[in-house]
Write a protein that holds these residues in place. Structure first.
Motif, short mmCIF file in Angstrom:
data_model
loop_
_atom_site.label_atom_id
_atom_site.label_comp_id
_atom_site.label_asym_id
_atom_site.label_seq_id
_atom_site.Cartn_x
_atom_site.Cartn_y
_atom_site.Cartn_z
N GLU A 49 0.84 -1.26 0.07
CA GLU A 49 -0.08 -0.05 0.03
C GLU A 49 0.74 1.36 0.14
O GLU A 49 0.48 2.26 -0.36
N THR A 50 1.90 1.16 0.54
CA THR A 50 3.06 2.37 0.65
C THR A 50 3.13 2.48 -0.92
O THR A 50 3.30 3.96 -1.47
N ALA A 51 3.65 1.51 -1.57
CA ALA A 51 3.75 1.84 -3.15
C ALA A 51 2.48 2.64 -4.01
O ALA A 51 2.74 3.31 -4.78
N LEU A 52 1.25 1.92 -3.50
CA LEU A 52 0.27 2.57 -4.02
C LEU A 52 -0.06 4.09 -3.70
O LEU A 52 -0.64 4.76 -4.28
N ASN A 53 0.37 4.29 -2.37
CA ASN A 53 0.27 5.75 -1.98
C ASN A 53 1.28 6.62 -2.88
O ASN A 53 0.96 7.74 -3.13
N ASN A 232 20.18 -1.01 -8.92
CA ASN A 232 19.88 -2.41 -8.27
C ASN A 232 19.37 -2.35 -6.99
O ASN A 232 18.65 -3.07 -6.31
N ASP A 233 19.61 -1.01 -6.03
CA ASP A 233 19.06 -0.68 -4.83
C ASP A 233 17.65 -0.20 -4.77
O ASP A 233 17.38 0.16 -3.71
N ASP A 234 17.12 0.27 -5.99
CA ASP A 234 15.89 1.08 -6.04
C ASP A 234 14.99 0.43 -5.08
O ASP A 234 14.55 -0.94 -5.26
N ALA A 235 13.98 1.34 -4.58
CA ALA A 235 13.08 0.80 -3.77
C ALA A 235 11.75 0.79 -4.70
O ALA A 235 11.40 1.73 -5.00
N SER A 236 11.26 -0.32 -4.96
CA SER A 236 10.02 -0.44 -5.65
C SER A 236 9.07 -1.64 -5.55
O SER A 236 9.66 -2.60 -4.70
N VAL A 237 8.04 -1.64 -6.00
CA VAL A 237 7.02 -2.94 -5.78
C VAL A 237 6.60 -3.14 -7.18
O VAL A 237 6.05 -2.46 -7.90
N LEU A 330 8.10 3.02 -8.71
CA LEU A 330 9.13 3.16 -8.08
C LEU A 330 9.06 4.22 -6.97
O LEU A 330 8.30 5.43 -7.07
N ILE A 331 9.45 3.70 -5.80
CA ILE A 331 9.16 4.48 -4.56
C ILE A 331 10.47 5.50 -4.42
O ILE A 331 10.25 6.72 -3.97
N ALA A 332 11.75 5.11 -4.54
CA ALA A 332 12.73 5.98 -4.64
C ALA A 332 13.90 5.10 -5.33
O ALA A 332 13.95 3.99 -5.21
N THR A 333 14.61 5.97 -6.04
CA THR A 333 15.73 5.40 -7.12
C THR A 333 17.13 5.98 -6.97
O THR A 333 17.11 7.11 -6.63
N PHE A 334 17.82 5.33 -7.38
CA PHE A 334 19.45 5.87 -7.45
C PHE A 334 19.44 6.85 -8.08
O PHE A 334 20.08 7.95 -7.88
N ALA A 335 18.76 7.01 -9.37
CA ALA A 335 18.77 8.25 -10.02
C ALA A 335 18.20 9.56 -9.41
O ALA A 335 19.01 10.63 -9.46
N GLU A 336 17.26 9.25 -8.32
CA GLU A 336 16.70 10.32 -7.80
C GLU A 336 17.77 10.79 -6.79
O GLU A 336 18.02 12.08 -6.73
N LYS A 400 15.89 16.03 -13.32
CA LYS A 400 15.41 15.58 -12.47
C LYS A 400 13.74 15.29 -12.59
O LYS A 400 13.28 14.24 -12.31
N TRP A 401 13.15 16.29 -12.95
CA TRP A 401 11.85 16.44 -13.42
C TRP A 401 11.43 15.42 -14.55
O TRP A 401 10.54 14.54 -14.36
N VAL A 402 12.45 15.14 -15.37
CA VAL A 402 12.22 13.96 -16.38
C VAL A 402 12.38 12.27 -15.81
O VAL A 402 11.74 11.76 -16.07
N ALA A 403 13.41 12.39 -14.90
CA ALA A 403 13.86 11.23 -14.26
C ALA A 403 12.54 10.75 -13.36
O ALA A 403 12.72 9.59 -13.01
N LEU A 404 11.96 11.81 -12.73
CA LEU A 404 10.82 11.33 -11.70
C LEU A 404 9.53 11.36 -12.51
O LEU A 404 8.40 11.59 -11.61
N PHE A 405 9.18 11.06 -13.62
CA PHE A 405 8.30 11.15 -14.22
C PHE A 405 7.12 10.58 -13.55
O PHE A 405 7.19 9.34 -12.96
N LEU A 406 6.00 11.10 -13.41
CA LEU A 406 4.91 10.72 -12.52
C LEU A 406 4.89 10.21 -10.97
O LEU A 406 4.24 10.07 -10.39
N HIS A 407 6.18 10.73 -10.47
CA HIS A 407 6.39 10.63 -9.14
C HIS A 407 5.79 11.69 -8.19
O HIS A 407 6.36 13.00 -8.64
N PRO A 408 5.11 11.83 -7.06
CA PRO A 408 4.76 12.95 -6.31
C PRO A 408 6.00 13.83 -6.03
O PRO A 408 5.70 15.18 -5.42
N GLU A 409 7.31 13.26 -5.70
CA GLU A 409 8.25 14.22 -5.18
C GLU A 409 8.66 15.29 -5.95
O GLU A 409 8.98 16.31 -5.74
N THR A 410 8.30 15.18 -7.42
CA THR A 410 8.72 16.27 -8.30
C THR A 410 7.61 17.52 -7.82
O THR A 410 8.16 18.56 -8.21
#
Length: 469
Positions: A49-53, A232-237, A330-336, A400-410
């Protein structure tokens, strides 16, 4: 496939458990906190559910940062009208309620790794809630002694977010009586990755405080050093046959004429060579073309305009990286993290900032599967590889705006950056109450105003979160 089947079975059992609680919703008990709730099942539900959030937050804010646009003129999502996000609010608090139970049960059983992971997820969900709404209930939210909890100060809650991250990291580094496994949808019990995740989130939330007295560049860069070391460390579901990635469902719905996922003109023109000197090879891997094979965006607030046919505008389409049925959220990524590092180091270590900036672009391109020749060509363009001496905050924020496409952190980035992305303009038919300014927060949900109105702060959509003053 065996692993996905296991996840499917676990999730199915959690959904059944949650469904069994529905009949108790009208009594004065917490249906998410039965006395015998298994810690393992709660962890499964909380990670999922965190991923869905993350999706829910991205869905709420992607029009504000002009990733998406509505096909209908004057849509509230485009023109920054106050919207009722009761569902998102409840989803955030439902997860935090389960996490509170995990923390307490872990303390009783010496399950320190479960406790540490739950504290990190609590920090993430609480931090998102504060970033969306400002002051919110927390200190009185989980004892069920009141149905009208007081609201806590947003700056104090941020201190708690950072404390939870530090406490979670410490608990993950210690001994535990019970180990996580496949009940953890994010890392399948990999404690080393959870520690990196906690540090990456710490860097994210510390970056929000840049420009305030609470900011510490050295503390942030120390968190970067302890965070993700590769994608490889990215947090995702990841999703599976029984449950589609929700962005895939948006794309499928749109193809079935349930319109959604239309791409903003701002996003298309930032990548197609209009706003910037070079064409970005990521564009065809992220969104679809028109029926004529072109990339054409929709003007925020204006709707389809003179192109009423669906195929005359670019949309999310099924089967791409963000929209395949089994794609990860994607919850958090190396790119971010590399872009966080670039921004943090820009003032005092330009060489480090430039290296991190380029690494962030490359990590996102590799994630999407950009061909090596196209990646090399893009990175060689002088407008992208401008050199450490010429790197600006605007360069970092654009990539960063491109790399975080659709992510609320933007949306946090956009507010900190005062929406100063190149050629970003206010939507047409803007909510007149905004007085020609961009939205700064979400309105408190109608459900909260109706049942806890005496405690809900009186704010407007222009009142800023504490870190955005």
């Amino acid at each position: 496939m065996k692993f996905k089947n296991k996840l499917s079975a676990i999730l199915a059992s959690v959904v059944l458990m949650a469904s069994a609680c529905d009949s108790f919703l009208d009594v004065n008990e917490n249906p998410n906190n039965p006395e015998d709730a298994p810690i393992s099942g709660l962890m499964t539900n909380s990670t999922y559910e965190t991923a869905l959030n993350i999706f829910r937050g991205g869905s709420a804010t992607s029009n504000y940062v002009q990733y998406l646009a509505s096909p209908n003129p004057g849509s509230s999502s485009d023109i920054m009208d106050p919207s009722d996000f009761s569902g998102t609010w409840f989803s955030l608090y439902n997860v935090m309620t389960d996490l509170d139970v995990i923390i307490k049960k872990s303390e009783e059983n010496g399950a320190n790794h479960y406790k540490g992971a739950a504290q990190i997820l609590m920090a993430l969900n609480l931090g998102m809630t504060v970033d969306f709404f400002g002051d919110v209930p927390f200190s009185q939210s989980f004892n069920f002694e009141t149905v009208t909890p007081a609201y806590d100060d947003d700056q104090e809650l941020y201190r708690r977010v950072l404390e939870l991250l530090d406490e979670g990291i410490a608990n993950l580094q210690g001994q535990t009586s019970i180990s996580m496994g496949n009940d953890d949808f994010i890392y399948q019990g990999n404690v080393a990755n959870w520690i990196k995740f906690g540090n990456t989130l710490k860097a994210r939330f510390l970056l929000h405080t840049k420009g305030t007295s609470a900011y510490s560049e050295s503390e942030l860069l120390a968190a970067v050093n302890a965070g993700f070391t590769s994608s490889n460390d990215d947090a995702s579901v990841s999703f599976f046959e029984q449950r589609f990635n929700p962005w895939a469902q948006v794309a499928i719905n749109n193809s079935n004429l349930l319109l959604g996922g239309w791409i903003s003109e701002q996003f298309v023109e930032a990548l197609d060579g209009t706003s910037y000197p070079t064409v970005d090879p990521r564009l065809p891997l992220m969104i679809g073309t028109t029926d004529e094979g072109e990339f054409v965006g929709t003007v925020n607030g204006a709707g389809r305009g003179n192109a009423p046919e669906q195929g005359a505008r670019s949309t999310l389409i099924p089967g791409q990286f963000y929209t395949s049925t089994q794609s990860p959220i994607l919850i958090a990524t190396f790119a971010e993290l590399k872009f966080i590092e670039a921004e943090a180091a820009l003032q005092n270590d330009r060489a480090r900032a430039y290296s991190a900036y380029l690494a962030g672009i490359e990590a996102h391109m590799d994630m999407l599967g950009v061909a090596d020749a196209e990646k090399a060509s893009y990175l060689a363009d002088p407008s992208v590889s401008m050199g450490a001496a010429n790197l600006t905050l605007a360069d970092i924020m654009k990539e960063k705006w491109v790399a975080l496409f659709l992510h609320p952190e933007t949306w946090n980035d956009a507010r900190r950056f005062d929406y100063s992305y190149k050629n970003m303009t206010l939507p047409e038919n803007l909510n007149p109450d905004l007085n020609g300014q961009y939205i700064r927060r979400l309105a408190y949900p109608d459900s909260e105003v109706s049942r806890n109105g005496d405690n809900v702060p009186s704010v407007t959509l222009l009142d800023r979160i504490w870190w955005n003053q």
